[in-house]
Write an enzyme that holds these catalytic residues in place. Structure first.
Site, PDB file in Angstrom:
ATOM      1  N   CYS A   1       2.626  29.159 -15.791  1.00  0.00           N
ATOM      2  CA  CYS A   1       2.097  29.672 -17.055  1.00  0.00           C
ATOM      3  C   CYS A   1       1.492  28.564 -17.900  1.00  0.00           C
ATOM      4  CB  CYS A   1       3.206  30.386 -17.806  1.00  0.00           C
ATOM      5  SG  CYS A   1       3.929  31.651 -16.776  1.00  0.00           S
ATOM      6  N   GLU A   2       0.417  27.963 -17.434  1.00  0.00           N
ATOM      7  CA  GLU A   2      -0.341  26.948 -18.158  1.00  0.00           C
ATOM      8  C   GLU A   2      -1.776  27.047 -17.692  1.00  0.00           C
ATOM      9  OE1 GLU A   2       0.812  23.631 -19.613  1.00  0.00           O
ATOM     10  OE2 GLU A   2       2.956  23.804 -19.206  1.00  0.00           O
TER      11      GLU A   2
ATOM     12  N   PRO B   1       0.816  -1.211   0.000  1.00  0.00           N
ATOM     13  CA  PRO B   1       0.000   0.000   0.000  1.00  0.00           C
ATOM     14  C   PRO B   1       0.851   1.262   0.000  1.00  0.00           C
ATOM     15  CG  PRO B   1       0.069  -0.946   2.202  1.00  0.00           C
ATOM     16  CD  PRO B   1       0.840  -1.888   1.309  1.00  0.00           C
TER      17      PRO B   1
HETATM   18  N1  LLP Z   1       2.907  -1.355  -6.004  1.00  0.00           N
HETATM   19  C1  LLP Z   1       3.166  -1.028  -7.284  1.00  0.00           C
HETATM   20  C2  LLP Z   1       3.898  -1.982  -8.132  1.00  0.00           C
HETATM   21  C3  LLP Z   1       2.750   0.213  -7.799  1.00  0.00           C
HETATM   22  O1  LLP Z   1       3.006   0.523  -9.066  1.00  0.00           O
HETATM   23  C4  LLP Z   1       2.047   1.118  -6.954  1.00  0.00           C
HETATM   24  C5  LLP Z   1       1.605   2.422  -7.450  1.00  0.00           C
HETATM   25  C6  LLP Z   1       1.819   0.740  -5.622  1.00  0.00           C
HETATM   26  C7  LLP Z   1       2.250  -0.504  -5.176  1.00  0.00           C
HETATM   27  C8  LLP Z   1       1.102   1.626  -4.640  1.00  0.00           C
HETATM   28  O2  LLP Z   1      -0.199   1.904  -5.054  1.00  0.00           O
HETATM   29  P1  LLP Z   1      -1.173   2.741  -4.087  1.00  0.00           P
HETATM   30  O3  LLP Z   1      -1.432   1.889  -2.857  1.00  0.00           O
HETATM   31  O4  LLP Z   1      -0.498   3.994  -3.723  1.00  0.00           O
HETATM   32  O5  LLP Z   1      -2.385   2.964  -4.899  1.00  0.00           O
HETATM   33  N2  LLP Z   1       0.289   9.142  -9.139  1.00  0.00           N
HETATM   34  C9  LLP Z   1      -0.987   8.464  -9.108  1.00  0.00           C
HETATM   35  C10 LLP Z   1      -0.884   7.066  -8.529  1.00  0.00           C
HETATM   36  C11 LLP Z   1       0.132   6.195  -9.247  1.00  0.00           C
HETATM   37  C12 LLP Z   1       0.293   4.823  -8.630  1.00  0.00           C
HETATM   38  C13 LLP Z   1       1.465   4.104  -9.216  1.00  0.00           C
HETATM   39  N3  LLP Z   1       1.738   2.811  -8.660  1.00  0.00           N
HETATM   40  C14 LLP Z   1      -1.981   9.344  -8.347  1.00  0.00           C
HETATM   41  O6  LLP Z   1      -1.607  10.404  -7.869  1.00  0.00           O
HETATM   42  O7  LLP Z   1      -3.152   9.005  -8.259  1.00  0.00           O
END
Ligand code: LLP
Length: 428
Positions: free
Chosen positions: A355-356, A284
């Protein structure tokens, strides 16, 4: 009734003031300046504890996905709690080790690990590599053989389930770039077993992020267990199951399952299918830190566009370089004044100085505002600072972690000089 704030229970409105863990956020903005990220350590550790309560009595490892927020003090807080880590680069590995994390509790994910990163991780002694392709298996085996250190591997399987989330953060469909196709995975395990430098440890998947239902997880788990059964029928041993991260949080009115509920349903399914003895790994990110943090910003100017139906713009000192989620994913994140004025609200677009036109933090927000006010963007603890940039030559924000009710500066505001310290002028 007072509407509840999306965020950790540590975030409260006390009279007119917004507080995190008992600290007045307007006062923190004045003390440390803006833009400023503020996190509650307590909220992060409570989120971790919720996962662990549901896993008590079972072999398990929660690996915090440090891409969500890789501040050293945040990593240190999790390391001190005995948490593992999910990393995706040598940079994240270096951060985890610098923060006191144990390499033996690190899983290394990512679709494009370089040979140098593999070498570094093998030397450090990481727990497992989550491998995403056949050529990556070959490369890892070569690197491991050359070092004389066998590489522990899981194959990241793409289970082809729909996580029902934003297309940019959905990763478990067969059209996504991630993982080894479910149909090819059994053969890939045989191939891995034939390579001299590898030691097969487990199986892995990660189906997406900001997932608000249990069902896609159960579907993915079923698909993994089918594979485990056929791989073991081939005489190989799968010790652990890693079902990735992805659990969503409440930004507005989403109602994701509580971590405890999700985990209970998963272990129940494991037991039903006779796999309860296997170690369970989770990765997580957002659900451990997202609701534990806010981004504070000061209102610079208020203006009304003459020709756009009297649209009102509130220009603040934080921008898309500080918080990219609205610009990138059209994400809705709550924005609250740190002091309520109680006057008549007006409808504002909250925008930054970059500036976007895509540089907005919130649209059509009903607020009573004056220049100099501090606003808090809620649920900003995950993928906020971690995705920040220096676009428009803007130094990155400072970060404060509240520990036992006391604010600690855990990252100094970046200086302008630091922005081009590594650049060279041409000589002659
Ligand atoms: N494990 C792997 C292999 C991942 O690629 C990710 C997230 C996680 C765990 C953790 O996922 P989480 O529990 O945080 O959902 N920038 C985007 C989210 C990108 C997530 C990328 N991978 C946002 O701001 O919504």
């Amino acid at each position: 009734m007072k509407p509840t704030l999306p965020g950790a229970p540590q975030l409260q409105r006390v009279g007119d003031a917004l507080q995190l863990d008992g600290c007045d956020l307007d006062a923190l903005a004045r003390q440390f300046g803006t833009p400023l990220y503020v996190y509650s350590q307590r909220a992060m550790l409570e989120a971790l504890a919720a996962y662990r309560r549901a896993l008590a009595g079972r072999r398990h490892l929660v690996c915090y996905a440090c891409k969500a927020n890789a501040n050293l003090a945040v990593l240190q807080s999790f390391a001190c709690a005995g948490c593992g880590f999910d990393i995706v680069s040598a940079g994240e590995l270096a951060r985890v080790l610098a923060a006191g994390g144990a390499a033996s509790r690190v899983v290394f994910s990512g679709v494009g690990k370089t040979a140098a990163e593999m070498r570094r991780a093998l030397q450090a002694g990481v727990r497992c590599f989550n491998v995403e392709s056949l050529p990556e298996l070959e490369r890892l085996s070569q690197v491991a053989e050359a070092l004389g250190v066998p590489a522990p591997v899981s194959l990241r399987v793409n289970p082809d389930v729909d996580a029902g989330t934003h297309p940019y953060i959905s990763t478990g469909l067969k059209t996504d770039k991630f993982g080894i196709a479910h149909a090819q995975a059994r053969e890939a395990y045989r191939f891995a077993a034939s390579l001299p430098g590898l030691r097969i440890e487990g199986i892995d998947c990660h189906i997406g992020s900001q997932i608000t239902q249990v069902e896609p997880y159960l579907d993915a788990l079923d698909r993994l267990l089918d594979l485990v059964e056929s791989v073991e029928a081939d005489g190989l041993r799968i010790r652990h199951l890693d079902i990735g991260g992805g659990l969503g949080i409440t930004y507005r009115d989403e109602q994701p399952p509580q971590a405890e509920v999700l985990v209970r349903r998963l272990v129940q399914r494991l037991d039903e299918r006779g796999h309860g003895h296997r170690e369970l790994l989770l990765e997580p990110g957002r659900s451990l830190v997202g609701n534990a943090g806010v981004l504070l910003t000061e209102v610079l100017y208020l203006k009304t566009a003459a020709d756009a139906d009297g649209k009102h713009f509130c220009i603040v000192d934080a921008a898309m370089n500080d918080m990219a989620r609205p610009a990138l994913y059209d994400a809705w994140m709550a924005i609250e004044p740190c002091r309520l004025r109680g006057g008549t609200p007006r409808r504002w677009d909250i925008v930054g100085p970059v500036c976007e036109s895509g540089d907005w933090l919130g649209r059509d927000r009903e607020l009573d505002l004056r220049p100099g006010d501090t606003l808090a963007m809620l649920s900003a603890g995950a993928y906020g600072m971690a995705m920040s940039s220096n676009y428009n030559s803007r130094p990155r924000a400072a970060e404060v972690l509240i520990v036992d009710g006391r604010p600690k500066l855990v990252r100094a505001r970046e200086s302008v000089a630091a922005l081009f310290a590594g650049e060279y002028l041409l000589q002659d």
